[in-house]
Design a protein around this motif. Structure first.
Motif, PDB file in Angstrom:
ATOM      1  N   LEU A 192       0.731  -1.313   0.004  1.00 25.37           N
ATOM      2  CA  LEU A 192       0.188  -0.331   0.445  1.00 25.37           C
ATOM      3  C   LEU A 192       1.054   1.180   0.084  1.00 25.37           C
ATOM      4  CD1 LEU A 192      -2.859  -1.265   2.552  1.00 25.37           C
ATOM      5  CD2 LEU A 192      -2.985  -0.759   0.139  1.00 25.37           C
ATOM      6  N   ASN A 193       2.149   1.720   0.504  1.00 27.70           N
ATOM      7  CA  ASN A 193       2.786   2.513   1.047  1.00 27.70           C
ATOM      8  C   ASN A 193       3.526   2.847  -0.460  1.00 27.70           C
ATOM      9  OD1 ASN A 193       2.089   3.118   3.486  1.00 27.70           O
ATOM     10  ND2 ASN A 193       4.158   1.748   3.983  1.00 27.70           N
ATOM     11  N   GLU A 194       3.891   1.168  -1.544  1.00 27.00           N
ATOM     12  CA  GLU A 194       4.523   1.796  -2.393  1.00 27.00           C
ATOM     13  C   GLU A 194       3.494   2.240  -3.884  1.00 27.00           C
ATOM     14  OE1 GLU A 194       8.248   1.044  -3.142  1.00 27.00           O
ATOM     15  OE2 GLU A 194       7.997   1.389  -1.282  1.00 27.00           O
ATOM     16  N   ILE A 195       2.608   1.953  -3.809  1.00 27.25           N
ATOM     17  CA  ILE A 195       1.498   2.094  -4.548  1.00 27.25           C
ATOM     18  C   ILE A 195       0.978   3.491  -4.464  1.00 27.25           C
ATOM     19  CG2 ILE A 195      -0.879   1.637  -5.194  1.00 27.25           C
ATOM     20  CD1 ILE A 195      -0.394  -0.811  -4.523  1.00 27.25           C
ATOM     21  N   GLN A 196       1.194   4.417  -2.963  1.00 28.44           N
ATOM     22  CA  GLN A 196       0.926   5.907  -2.807  1.00 28.44           C
ATOM     23  C   GLN A 196       1.931   6.655  -2.982  1.00 28.44           C
ATOM     24  OE1 GLN A 196       0.370   5.586   1.649  1.00 28.44           O
ATOM     25  NE2 GLN A 196      -2.448   6.175   1.302  1.00 28.44           N
ATOM     26  N   ASP A 197       3.401   6.020  -2.802  1.00 26.99           N
ATOM     27  CA  ASP A 197       3.792   6.679  -3.509  1.00 26.99           C
ATOM     28  C   ASP A 197       4.354   6.513  -4.839  1.00 26.99           C
ATOM     29  OD1 ASP A 197       4.801   7.043  -0.877  1.00 26.99           O
ATOM     30  OD2 ASP A 197       6.692   5.716  -0.475  1.00 26.99           O
TER      31      ASP A 197
ATOM     32  N   ILE B 217       1.892   6.808  -6.711  1.00 31.77           N
ATOM     33  CA  ILE B 217       0.444   7.450  -7.521  1.00 31.77           C
ATOM     34  C   ILE B 217       1.254   9.189  -7.131  1.00 31.77           C
ATOM     35  CG2 ILE B 217      -1.216   8.843  -6.814  1.00 31.77           C
ATOM     36  CD1 ILE B 217      -2.131   6.006  -6.340  1.00 31.77           C
ATOM     37  N   PHE B 218       2.041   9.073  -5.960  1.00 37.62           N
ATOM     38  CA  PHE B 218       2.285  11.221  -5.649  1.00 37.62           C
ATOM     39  C   PHE B 218       3.480  11.063  -6.376  1.00 37.62           C
ATOM     40  CE2 PHE B 218       5.047  13.721  -3.046  1.00 37.62           C
ATOM     41  CZ  PHE B 218       4.530  14.017  -2.971  1.00 37.62           C
ATOM     42  N   ASN B 219       4.098  10.461  -6.990  1.00 45.79           N
ATOM     43  CA  ASN B 219       5.351  10.455  -8.094  1.00 45.79           C
ATOM     44  C   ASN B 219       5.467  10.156  -8.956  1.00 45.79           C
ATOM     45  OD1 ASN B 219       7.688  10.907  -5.464  1.00 45.79           O
ATOM     46  ND2 ASN B 219       7.881   8.829  -5.771  1.00 45.79           N
TER      47      ASN B 219
ATOM     48  N   PRO C 271      -2.938   9.279 -12.069  1.00 48.89           N
ATOM     49  CA  PRO C 271      -3.698   9.246 -10.554  1.00 48.89           C
ATOM     50  C   PRO C 271      -5.008   8.786 -10.687  1.00 48.89           C
ATOM     51  CG  PRO C 271      -2.627  11.345 -10.874  1.00 48.89           C
ATOM     52  CD  PRO C 271      -2.369  10.411 -11.732  1.00 48.89           C
TER      53      PRO C 271
ATOM     54  N   SER D 108      -6.361   5.179  -9.489  1.00 51.00           N
ATOM     55  CA  SER D 108      -7.141   4.797  -8.262  1.00 51.00           C
ATOM     56  C   SER D 108      -8.911   4.261  -8.117  1.00 51.00           C
ATOM     57  CB  SER D 108      -6.858   6.294  -7.416  1.00 51.00           C
ATOM     58  OG  SER D 108      -7.530   7.004  -7.937  1.00 51.00           O
TER      59      SER D 108
END
Length: 109
Positions: free
Chosen positions: A14-19, A21-23, A28, A31
């Protein structure tokens, strides 16, 4: 009850996916086209697995339809973690997901 070590792969993904998307590595809009669920239960297996219930640790499920508003019947990615499980049990789980889904990712009615 799941332990911290059992749940750590889910948190990491989950953290890797969030990062990503952010980077901007993952756009986006992704999602809106993908659903990520922790510990969902599936009861809709087919063939010799009809009547089975399976709870994955994490699933990645495509959204289908012209408006991306229909969840596929089965996930595209299933994460199963196990500390004490045998390789044979893991192989059985893989077969359940692959054969029991009938190879489907089709949206329900």
């Amino acid at each position: 009850m799941p332990t911290k070590i059992h749940e750590s792969p889910v948190g990491w993904i989950l953290n890797e996916i969030q990062d990503a998307i952010f980077n901007g590595t993952i756009p986006p809009v992704w999602s809106k086209k993908i659903e990520i669920n922790a510990s969902p239960e599936y009861h809709n297996f087919v063939k010799e697995y009809q009547g089975y219930t399976k709870e994955a640790d994490l699933t990645i499920i495509p959204m289908l339809g012209p408006n991306w508003d229909q969840e596929a019947l089965f996930p595209s990615v299933v994460l199963e973690t196990g500390w004490a499980g045998s390789a044979e049990k893991l192989a059985e789980d893989v077969t359940l997901w692959q054969v029991g889904s009938g190879g489907q990712e089709l949206a329900s009615g």
